[in-house]
Scaffold this motif. Structure first.
Motif, PDB file in Angstrom:
ATOM      1  N   UNK A 150       0.812  -1.218   0.000  1.00 44.16           N
ATOM      2  CA  UNK A 150       0.000   0.000   0.000  1.00 44.16           C
ATOM      3  C   UNK A 150       0.845   1.266   0.000  1.00 44.16           C
ATOM      4  N   UNK A 151       2.182   1.123   0.023  1.00 46.51           N
ATOM      5  CA  UNK A 151       3.038   2.296   0.063  1.00 46.51           C
ATOM      6  C   UNK A 151       2.756   3.317  -1.016  1.00 46.51           C
ATOM      7  N   UNK A 152       2.756   2.940  -2.296  1.00 47.24           N
ATOM      8  CA  UNK A 152       2.480   3.935  -3.337  1.00 47.24           C
ATOM      9  C   UNK A 152       1.143   4.648  -3.154  1.00 47.24           C
ATOM     10  N   UNK A 153       0.131   3.911  -2.721  1.00 47.34           N
ATOM     11  CA  UNK A 153      -1.189   4.524  -2.537  1.00 47.34           C
ATOM     12  C   UNK A 153      -1.200   5.525  -1.388  1.00 47.34           C
ATOM     13  N   UNK A 154      -0.647   5.139  -0.227  1.00 50.21           N
ATOM     14  CA  UNK A 154      -0.709   6.065   0.914  1.00 50.21           C
ATOM     15  C   UNK A 154       0.191   7.268   0.707  1.00 50.21           C
ATOM     16  N   UNK A 155       1.334   7.077   0.018  1.00 52.49           N
ATOM     17  CA  UNK A 155       2.202   8.217  -0.282  1.00 52.49           C
ATOM     18  C   UNK A 155       1.478   9.191  -1.199  1.00 52.49           C
ATOM     19  N   UNK A 156       0.802   8.666  -2.233  1.00 54.00           N
ATOM     20  CA  UNK A 156       0.076   9.534  -3.153  1.00 54.00           C
ATOM     21  C   UNK A 156      -1.048  10.278  -2.435  1.00 54.00           C
ATOM     22  N   UNK A 157      -1.807   9.566  -1.604  1.00 57.18           N
ATOM     23  CA  UNK A 157      -2.896  10.210  -0.866  1.00 57.18           C
ATOM     24  C   UNK A 157      -2.382  11.252   0.120  1.00 57.18           C
ATOM     25  N   UNK A 158      -1.184  11.023   0.663  1.00 54.40           N
ATOM     26  CA  UNK A 158      -0.641  11.932   1.675  1.00 54.40           C
ATOM     27  C   UNK A 158      -0.349  13.311   1.117  1.00 54.40           C
ATOM     28  N   UNK A 159      -0.105  13.395  -0.207  1.00 54.63           N
ATOM     29  CA  UNK A 159       0.262  14.699  -0.756  1.00 54.63           C
ATOM     30  C   UNK A 159      -0.809  15.744  -0.484  1.00 54.63           C
ATOM     31  N   UNK A 160      -2.055  15.408  -0.681  1.00 56.50           N
ATOM     32  CA  UNK A 160      -3.121  16.384  -0.469  1.00 56.50           C
ATOM     33  C   UNK A 160      -3.383  16.640   1.010  1.00 56.50           C
ATOM     34  N   UNK A 161      -3.037  15.669   1.869  1.00 58.36           N
ATOM     35  CA  UNK A 161      -3.362  15.767   3.290  1.00 58.36           C
ATOM     36  C   UNK A 161      -2.252  16.384   4.131  1.00 58.36           C
ATOM     37  N   UNK A 162      -1.038  16.439   3.586  1.00 53.22           N
ATOM     38  CA  UNK A 162       0.092  17.009   4.333  1.00 53.22           C
ATOM     39  C   UNK A 162       0.405  18.398   3.801  1.00 53.22           C
ATOM     40  N   UNK A 163      -0.582  19.252   3.857  1.00 55.29           N
ATOM     41  CA  UNK A 163      -0.450  20.597   3.300  1.00 55.29           C
ATOM     42  C   UNK A 163       0.690  21.352   3.976  1.00 55.29           C
ATOM     43  N   UNK A 164       1.486  22.020   3.166  1.00 60.52           N
ATOM     44  CA  UNK A 164       2.561  22.846   3.687  1.00 60.52           C
ATOM     45  C   UNK A 164       3.849  22.116   3.970  1.00 60.52           C
ATOM     46  N   UNK A 165       3.874  20.814   3.766  1.00 59.32           N
ATOM     47  CA  UNK A 165       5.092  20.040   4.014  1.00 59.32           C
ATOM     48  C   UNK A 165       5.689  19.629   2.676  1.00 59.32           C
ATOM     49  N   UNK A 167      -3.975  -2.069  -3.838  1.00 57.14           N
ATOM     50  CA  UNK A 167      -4.635  -1.940  -5.120  1.00 57.14           C
ATOM     51  C   UNK A 167      -6.138  -1.775  -5.061  1.00 57.14           C
ATOM     52  N   UNK A 168      -6.717  -1.769  -3.863  1.00 57.93           N
ATOM     53  CA  UNK A 168      -8.172  -1.641  -3.734  1.00 57.93           C
ATOM     54  C   UNK A 168      -8.627  -0.208  -3.528  1.00 57.93           C
ATOM     55  N   UNK A 169      -7.676   0.693  -3.230  1.00 58.60           N
ATOM     56  CA  UNK A 169      -8.031   2.072  -2.951  1.00 58.60           C
ATOM     57  C   UNK A 169      -8.489   2.304  -1.530  1.00 58.60           C
ATOM     58  N   UNK A 170      -8.393   1.272  -0.681  1.00 57.27           N
ATOM     59  CA  UNK A 170      -8.909   1.388   0.697  1.00 57.27           C
ATOM     60  C   UNK A 170      -7.833   1.690   1.736  1.00 57.27           C
ATOM     61  N   UNK A 171      -6.582   1.839   1.320  1.00 60.92           N
ATOM     62  CA  UNK A 171      -5.504   2.063   2.292  1.00 60.92           C
ATOM     63  C   UNK A 171      -5.665   3.426   2.966  1.00 60.92           C
TER      64      UNK A 171
END
Length: 324
Positions: A20-35, A299-303
């Motif tokens: 799930x690494x690629x998925x959570x890293x990609x999702x983190x971009x929008x959630x870690x504003x300013x970093x 790969x399910x989008x649920x991470x």
């Protein structure tokens, strides 16, 4: 504390491409504003997660809007749930490259996505039990401890990735003293706690109950903790079954437990989604989510990206304290 613009971006490693690494890293971009951060990996592994990619050639391009990917040689596609042995060497070298960037000052710290130890061993004969031991080797075999941290609890296991029947032999006065000293220094340097209070768990039920349930406490743990208490603010040993409830946690800044599950069960019960793995004792900052590769949902989008977002924020805060 220096402003964000005065600090280098964080280096994020790709982790196991099949997890799930690629998925959570990609999702983190929008959630870690300013970093500001960038990820070392194969850009193709980060597509399909609804985030804009920016493939960069220079770290000066790393910002906080698009997901910035600094290409690193990890061949082949990312097949969810199916690790590829041919990718193991690239996953390992990405960690080493991130460490080099952090030690040179080109990155403010390292945030590692989850790896799969068996996949690395099968594909590249990886000789380390996990990230913690590999990072210590990259830093020159320094003394490190693994801390799990969330807003309600920080806990350090004095022994880590070993079988439970090996713990009594591995847990020595030197082992415990090192864990306490590294924890104390890390609380001061990375968490800004001037006078840390460290609770020490017993090894045995009821902390041995005067030697009736095990002798380690009365034979040496009590004396060691008492000797170090004036310098390190430590106390105990305490019964592990009564030291992690809410009222007890107000009495210390971190707890040192004696083995892996004694430490990790309470924090994952308290904050399973938001816990952060921090390696204390390194000459650079390293944090990580407190979960694994989760092949079953890859790969399910649920991470859930909560833990890696917390890891990014904690690393960024630590970078500010170290720079100050």
């Amino acid at each position: 504390m220096p402003s964000s613009s005065e600090r280098a971006p964080l280096a994020v490693t790709c982790g196991e491409p099949a997890g799930v690494g690629p998925e959570v890293v990609a999702k983190a971009r929008a959630l870690a504003a300013g970093i500001p951060f960038f990820v070392l990996g194969n850009p193709d592994h980060f597509t399909g997660h609804g985030v804009e990619l920016h493939v960069i050639d220079s770290l000066s391009e790393a910002g906080s809007d698009a997901l910035c990917v600094l290409p690193h040689d990890i061949p082949g596609p990312a097949r969810p749930g199916v690790p590829d042995p041919a990718q193991a060497a690239g996953v390992i070298s990405a960690i080493a490259r991130a460490v080099e960037l952090a030690r040179s000052g080109e990155a403010s710290g390292v945030v590692t996505a989850p790896i799969h130890k068996k996949a690395l061993k099968d594909g590249a004969d990886f000789p380390y039990p996990g990230h913690t031991e590999y990072l210590a080797a990259l830093a020159g075999d320094v003394d490190v401890v693994m801390m799990l941290a969330c807003p309600e609890l920080r806990v350090v296991p004095a022994t880590i990735h070993i079988a439970i029947d090996a713990v009594p032999d591995a847990l020595t006065p030197d082992t415990l003293e090192t864990a306490l000293r590294v924890t104390h220094a890390g609380l001061r340097r990375d968490f800004g706690i001037a006078n840390p209070r460290i609770a020490v768990a017993g090894l045995n039920p009821h902390a041995g109950e005067g030697g009736t349930m095990g002798r380690q406490e009365v034979d040496w743990i009590e004396r060691l903790v008492a000797r170090l208490a004036p310098d390190l603010g430590c106390f105990g040993p305490l019964p592990a079954d009564t030291m992690f409830h809410a009222a007890a946690r107000t009495g210390y800044d971190a707890a040192v437990a004696m083995y892996h599950d004694q430490a990790l069960i309470p924090i994952k019960t308290i904050d399973f989604a938001g816990g952060v793995n921090v390696t204390l004792g390194l000459p650079f900052i390293r944090t990580s989510p407190d979960h694994g590769t989760a092949f079953d949902i890859a790969g399910t989008g649920r991470a859930d990206p909560t833990s890696i977002v917390a890891a990014l924020r904690m690393a960024w805060d630590m970078a500010g304290r170290r720079t100050a």
